[in-house]
Scaffold this active site. Sequence first.
Site, PDB file in Angstrom:
ATOM      1  N   LYS A  77       5.806  -7.686  -2.374  1.00  0.00           N
ATOM      2  CA  LYS A  77       5.126  -6.435  -2.034  1.00  0.00           C
ATOM      3  C   LYS A  77       6.130  -5.296  -1.856  1.00  0.00           C
ATOM      4  CE  LYS A  77       3.400  -6.003   2.137  1.00  0.00           C
ATOM      5  NZ  LYS A  77       2.500  -6.123   3.309  1.00  0.00           N
ATOM      6  N   GLU A 134       0.967   1.310   4.133  1.00  0.00           N
ATOM      7  CA  GLU A 134       0.393   0.022   3.690  1.00  0.00           C
ATOM      8  C   GLU A 134      -0.743  -0.325   4.647  1.00  0.00           C
ATOM      9  OE1 GLU A 134       2.711  -3.552   4.059  1.00  0.00           O
ATOM     10  OE2 GLU A 134       4.108  -2.696   5.509  1.00  0.00           O
ATOM     11  N   GLU A 148      -9.729  -1.878   5.741  1.00  0.00           N
ATOM     12  CA  GLU A 148      -9.048  -1.693   7.028  1.00  0.00           C
ATOM     13  C   GLU A 148      -8.916  -0.207   7.357  1.00  0.00           C
ATOM     14  OE1 GLU A 148      -5.565  -4.209   7.267  1.00  0.00           O
ATOM     15  OE2 GLU A 148      -6.731  -6.004   6.786  1.00  0.00           O
TER      16      GLU A 148
END
Lengths: 648, 648
Positions: free
Chosen positions: A345, A448, A457
């Site tokens: 990532k 992120e 989220e």
Amino acid sequence: MPLGEVVRDKSDSRYCGVETEFNDDMPQLLAFNINGGFDFVVSPLMDPSYRPSLMVAGNNGAGVPPFAGSDLVLSPSQWSSHVVGKISSWIDLDSEDEILRKDSEIALKEEIAWACHLSLQACLLPTPKGASCANYARCVNQILQNLTNMQLWLRIPLEKSDNDAMNGNSDHLSGGQVDSWETWNSFRLLCEHHSQLSIALDVLSSLPSSNSIGRWFGESVRAAIIHTSSFLTNARGYPCLSKRHQKLLSVFFNHSIQAVVSGKPEHSLPTGSSELAVNHIDGLQRHPLRPYLDYVAYLYQRMDPLPEQERFELGYRDFLQSPLQPLMDNLEAQTYETFEKDSAKYIQYQRAVSKALMDRVPDEEASMITTVLMVVGAGRGPLVRASLQAAEETGRKLRVYAVEKNPNAVVTLHSLVKLEGWENMVTIVSCDMRCWDAPEKADILVSELLGSFGDNELSPECLDGAQRFLKPDGISIPSSYTSFIQPVTTSKLYNDVKSHKDLVHFETAYVVKLHRVARLAPSQPVFTFTHPEYSITRSNQRYMKLQFEMPNDTGSALVHGFAGYFDATLYKDVHLGIEPSTATPNMFSWFPIFFPLRTPVQVPPGSPLEFHIWRCCGSTKVWYEWCVTSPSSSPIHNSNGRSYWVGL
Amino acid sequence: MPLGEVVRDKSDSRYCGVETEFNDDMPQLLAFNINGGFDFVVSPLMDPSYRPSLMVAGNNGAGVPPFAGSDLVLSPSQWSSHVVGKISSWIDLDSEDEILRKDSEIALKEEIAWACHLSLQACLLPTPKGASCANYARCVNQILQNLTNMQLWLRIPLEKSDNDAMNGNSDHLSGGQVDSWETWNSFRLLCEHHSQLSIALDVLSSLPSSNSIGRWFGESVRAAIIHTSSFLTNARGYPCLSKRHQKLLSVFFNHSIQAVVSGKPEHSLPTGSSELAVNHIDGLQRHPLRPYLDYVAYLYQRMDPLPEQERFELGYRDFLQSPLQPLMDNLEAQTYETFEKDSAKYIQYQRAVSKALMDRVPDEEASMITTVLMVVGAGRGPLVRASLQAAEETGRKLRVYAVEKNPNAVVTLHSLVKLEGWENMVTIVSCDMRCWDAPEKADILVSELLGSFGDNELSPECLDGAQRFLKPDGISIPSSYTSFIQPVTTSKLYNDVKSHKDLVHFETAYVVKLHRVARLAPSQPVFTFTHPEYSITRSNQRYMKLQFEMPNDTGSALVHGFAGYFDATLYKDVHLGIEPSTATPNMFSWFPIFFPLRTPVQVPPGSPLEFHIWRCCGSTKVWYEWCVTSPSSSPIHNSNGRSYWVGL
């Protein structure tokens, strides 16, 4: 003995069984097969000539059903570890013949009761004789209500069988073809997805299409019965399987499905081969099915060992987790620890920041211009590190603000900055990005905040708040993200949700490492968010209607819910995501999301599946509602976020 | 004012409304229509030109939605008794136009909130614009979650409308025809059968087939909006309705459905008619729709008054009762009292006994032979009386044993025998017939042990016990009985069962006076029991698989469960029963039985509906299990009698 010691999940698929005929002498039968290399036998418990209605009437209590020996002939652990009870195959509870129906019900109940008495782990139920199996299912369902531990494996052929060929009973079916999956589906719907009812698939010489087979991987398949007649012969005269069969078996192994060899030996091996000689020396009779077992073991051992990441994730397979609520709750150190290890990532983030820095500052001005980069939701600092590495890699000057609302993470952030000597470059801000009063505007905003379903989220709401302090021509990394969804069969997850016996769990989305799942159609994009977003009618409410078409050769299917993914564009061509066809390799921060359906929806062949999903926003929370409207309408799930929501 | 004072159920159908245009002056609008003879108005609450997105942006809080007057213009009771709010008909939540969708959602929520503020009893929701209505349903469903008392009437045209004619949106429908019932069905499934969501049917000049219309009588229809264009003109120039429309209206009235007149007057009445003159004298302007109202009132007043029995049963309509358990429990005096009043039943019994006596004893031996007749389950004696009357009527000599297990009923029986002077003819036995040791054998065994579903009060088990003391050539009255079943739509009963929020109530059969119900196919015979039964393989377990075909012109339908009945052969051609096509007239001892389905099953046009039912017998109880297997499989209901059973 187990098929092999490959480093895999230590699952049941290491063990291989063999189907046998009825034998009065269970100890001899068991010894022969165990010595022959098999781990367990699938054996009839009762003399196949027994019929309750033929017992002499009036011999009050003297008639004992002709079971294979008393419970004493084997030790309790032998019975439970090495014997699967094979229920008499003459049983036909949906026969037109009433006497046969009644005999079947009595015998079935007697045999299962006996198997329970012996503490067997499982019984193999004979294949339903026709497409109609309601009375069989009713009887099995009654048994299941009082069954403590034993599994019932319903035997189902892995093929689209021709109904006419099957004892010509009078089912009113249009084509004359019965899809064996439909028989299974009807049976288990009648039995309400009972968790002790599972499947033993008969693998025959011809296989249905891959899409048709694929449906079984969302079901509770426990055993694959491989018939000797489905084996080919290799150049040396030994049995082997076709490429398609080989592939199928490796998927079975991967799904903890046990192989069972069945049938008479159909390969006469060259005499005088060295192996045979060895066995003769031992003075033991070689098991006639040994070559088949050896071949299955060869396939098992040949499989690649599981990669490290997959091994790490084994414990999470098909395990439902509630999604994180990082905005409402503060993450724990352990959670940060796990995510920070996901180097795949951060490599993508570093690439994205590098490209943005180079676009923002030409090489010739690199030493003059300092780019202002703000990491919003900095956590314990991994994106700060990635950004600084990008600056170093590109030779750009950087001033970093690390904004983090979790005061606990800020502690770690401070010590990291001190440890790395970043004090001159990094300013730490302990504040919620939505209300921070920034001292200057940013060139680049790095975050992120994505969940498994992208926006779940509340990345959109956070970045809407943060874009106040982005320069008008500033860059957001990520610049956009899209959620994806696809229909799945997954009886395991459905049962896990159902086990809570409430509405709330059926109206909740779960994060889950999907394993025993059939993906029924390619995933489709759902909601896209772009940052920054300056439109005056900007809203984070969304509504999408999707129509899925299953491949024609799938047959009908049962949809237990929808798997969700995301893909994010970090910057230009640098993306990051878990949508299966484009997923970033070796990234483990996100498992898919799963939206269950309260009642599974059956989709006939060729019917479109229409799905609707809403992203709804209130003053204190964001939630999804979802429903199906075709082939039939489901309730709207999670109205007003009554069961599941994400707090703002 | 009400349509009339016919002696009927005092239901809402006495009141007639009128649909109006938007009018700023609500008091004037209401006065005009009430003075014109209508009981209530169905009126828009908001100026139809209002669109939220066109409101001047930035006039913080100054923008007030253009409602028709403040809440003060009418009194609270005027608002709630005389006004149904008509939600703006431009609303289209499933438009492709996102702005229109958002405007629609805002306006819908504003108008409903306003209607709640005014304590209106109901709002009329506009017809869904296309076949796809998921977003509309999602929004209405959200509103329903927080709605206290108000009803929402979804407006649905009573026709199979041509989809192409309706703003050509992109629904993927096979035929181009949308069945408006399917639109309703999808909408209410999405809203989970919410009890505050009901229907206002638009009655137009052409009507669908009777079978298609019939489906609505199992639904929660509150209003029938009758358009002036659907009226014909009679010889005198007045509006009237076709025979089919007339019949439809009387069914509406019978189902408490209110009429609402809508549209412009389309009949120019002859001037100078006496009625008009009278009105002119009053100095009032005659309401232009008054002739339509008068005609509707004429139809209402013309209806036959309810027969006494129906009036008596009004309170039981669609009211779920648990079936009696007369074997396990003792009936109460009140229950005996009610049943004994059912003279239609005892007349049939007397006829049956008379025929049996004459068959048993020829005229020439009438004075010599005494027939032994046993009433098993004599209760307080009505069958004893009927039997003695039969003996008297036929001139046969009779010795009666009255066997009764309820000691409380035996008390009454004793005083009856004394009162009537039957001491020489009647022996009272206080005993359960299953264990009575009879002093002699009977020629005739008379019983009334039947439940609504025939065998459901365990008549078979009781009579099996009693036939020990029947002579080999003796007669049982009844000699046989058969249960019947048919699929029904009944959203009222489904909601009542659902309101318990548990499994048990969905797996229970109920006795219920069916009223708001659509019978979707003719009933079919299920289980038959014959008495006496001397077969050695005799069993009272039963299994039946039934296939129902709905008439082709019904369209698709939703099955909420199955209505059950029985028919009994008392003796030869004397029967007794409640199966609708052969029901004994004027008999009120039995209402039908209702077997619910946990999830209603949608049956597409032309699809067979396959139903299975089992009668299962254990050592202490008898129970039914049932399921559907086509068009899709339901769970098996009531496995092992877990929810509902009859005690032995």
